[in-house]
Design an enzyme around this catalytic site. Structure first.
Site, PDB file in Angstrom:
ATOM      1  N   SER A  66     -17.056  79.139  34.778  1.00  0.00           N
ATOM      2  CA  SER A  66     -15.978  77.971  35.050  1.00  0.00           C
ATOM      3  C   SER A  66     -15.784  77.402  33.780  1.00  0.00           C
ATOM      4  CB  SER A  66     -16.185  76.993  35.916  1.00  0.00           C
ATOM      5  OG  SER A  66     -15.441  75.878  35.890  1.00  0.00           O
ATOM      6  N   SER A  67     -14.609  77.624  33.116  1.00  0.00           N
ATOM      7  CA  SER A  67     -14.456  77.200  31.730  1.00  0.00           C
ATOM      8  C   SER A  67     -14.697  75.748  31.580  1.00  0.00           C
ATOM      9  CB  SER A  67     -13.066  77.772  31.153  1.00  0.00           C
ATOM     10  OG  SER A  67     -12.676  77.183  30.019  1.00  0.00           O
ATOM     11  N   ASN A  68     -13.659  74.937  32.498  1.00  0.00           N
ATOM     12  CA  ASN A  68     -13.591  73.799  32.397  1.00  0.00           C
ATOM     13  C   ASN A  68     -14.974  73.005  32.911  1.00  0.00           C
ATOM     14  OD1 ASN A  68     -13.480  71.993  35.398  1.00  0.00           O
ATOM     15  ND2 ASN A  68     -12.481  74.189  35.771  1.00  0.00           N
TER      16      ASN A  68
ATOM     17  N   CYS B 100      -9.099  70.090  41.606  1.00  0.00           N
ATOM     18  CA  CYS B 100      -7.714  69.547  41.099  1.00  0.00           C
ATOM     19  C   CYS B 100      -6.641  70.059  41.946  1.00  0.00           C
ATOM     20  CB  CYS B 100      -7.651  70.057  39.621  1.00  0.00           C
ATOM     21  SG  CYS B 100      -7.469  71.949  39.524  1.00  0.00           S
TER      22      CYS B 100
ATOM     23  N   GLU C  75      -7.520  83.419  32.486  1.00  0.00           N
ATOM     24  CA  GLU C  75      -6.201  82.749  32.210  1.00  0.00           C
ATOM     25  C   GLU C  75      -5.831  83.001  30.846  1.00  0.00           C
ATOM     26  OE1 GLU C  75      -4.818  78.228  31.161  1.00  0.00           O
ATOM     27  OE2 GLU C  75      -6.466  78.430  32.169  1.00  0.00           O
TER      28      GLU C  75
END
Length: 311
Positions: A223-225, A12, A126
């Site tokens: 990685s959360s996403n 991204c 985050e």
């Protein structure tokens, strides 16, 4: 074998910017450049930057005063840049602008006398960074619908909520509904905090889930996403949904007899790893590739000005 390639997938704009920041910092100031926490959650990317001269540490006190330090794309508590300033360090903040937007939102609500509720994962960088924008006790964390019933705000009529940017869109909607049911006066963001990249990648996985017998998501275990993409695939009816970091982690025996596989990648997974997996399938099967595109992304974030001017 038909390989359905979810699009968008992979990098991204926030991840792309963060990686550029490290590379430009090394080019400007030379090695070593210190990075507090993994710049993005991907081992391949981190190892590549380490080879170029980046040194990854967990805390600021592991950094010398006389070398530049970069804060990761996930964001940091306010105390971190304050400590760097107190030590007269050169530092660059690689926080994703969409995460910074949530930080600003939280501060604005706090200035208006509202206590914050954050929907996020405890311990994720985050979440730690966002909660650290306000004094202790000013942000209440909820991870699940059940958590909504357990929080005890100072004043139920003076609440606002924010979210981690990499959550499941569907799960978050359920938590938001529970918050509104318990706290009718709670104020939400004008625009959804879950970022465009997370939303788009989840929508693309949903679009291929009905056509496939298995889903592979390229991404890191932290990685959360990426983990949310696996969950979205399962929830959309694809029982075999697996997270892999590289092609060598594919369980080929589990794919015996399967003729359609979906492939996606988390926002911090580079295209090189996606191509590696495609090549691994092409080496084993008579392969047909089909791209299923649900959105076109043309977002770009500028790097900080300090890196756009010569040393």
């Amino acid at each position: 074998m038909t390989l359905y390639l979810a699009a968008p997938r992979g990098f991204c704009a926030g991840v792309d910017r963060a990686i550029k920041i490290v590379e430009l910092a090394i080019a400007k100031w030379g090695a070593p450049v210190f990075v507090r926490h993994e710049i993005v959650h991907n081992k391949f990317v981190v190892d590549s930057l380490r080879d170029q001269g980046a040194v990854f540490v967990e805390e600021l006190d592991e950094c010398p005063d006389d070398r530049p330090v970069i804060f990761s794309a996930h964001g940091v508590p306010k105390s971190v840049p304050s400590a760097a300033q107190a030590r007269n360090m050169t530092f660059v903040d690689a926080t994703c602008p969409l995460v910074s937007k949530v930080h600003i939102e939280a501060e604005r609500h706090s200035e208006n006398g509202l206590q914050m509720v954050m929907i996020g994962h405890a311990g994720h960088p985050e979440t730690v960074g966002t909660m650290g924008q306000l004094p202790d006790g000013e942000v209440l964390l909820v991870e699940t619908v059940a958590d909504v019933a357990t929080i005890t705000p100072r004043d139920p009529a003076k609440l606002a909520f924010i979210t981690q940017t990499t959550l499941s869109v569907d799960d978050t909607a359920d938590i938001v509904a529970a918050l509104h049911a318990r706290f009718p006066a709670i104020i939400g963001p004008h625009k959804e905090d879950i970022c465009y990249a997370t939303t788009n990648r989840q929508a693309a996985v949903k679009a291929i889930a009905g056509r496939i017998d298995a889903l592979l998501v390229i991404g890191a275990p932290n990685s959360s996403n990426s983990k949310r993409l696996v969950e979205v695939g399962r929830a959309a009816g694809c029982a075999y949904s697996q997270l892999i970091q590289r092609a060598d982690e594919i369980d080929w025996r589990a794919l015996d007899g399967i003729t359609s596989v979906g492939l996606s990648a988390g926002a911090s997974a580079p295209e090189r790893l996606i191509n590696e997996v495609i090549d691994a399938f092409a080496a084993r099967y008579d392969l047909t590739k089909e791209i299923v595109e649900t959105a076109v992304e043309n977002v770009e974030f500028k790097v900080p000005r300090v890196l756009r001017v010569p040393a």
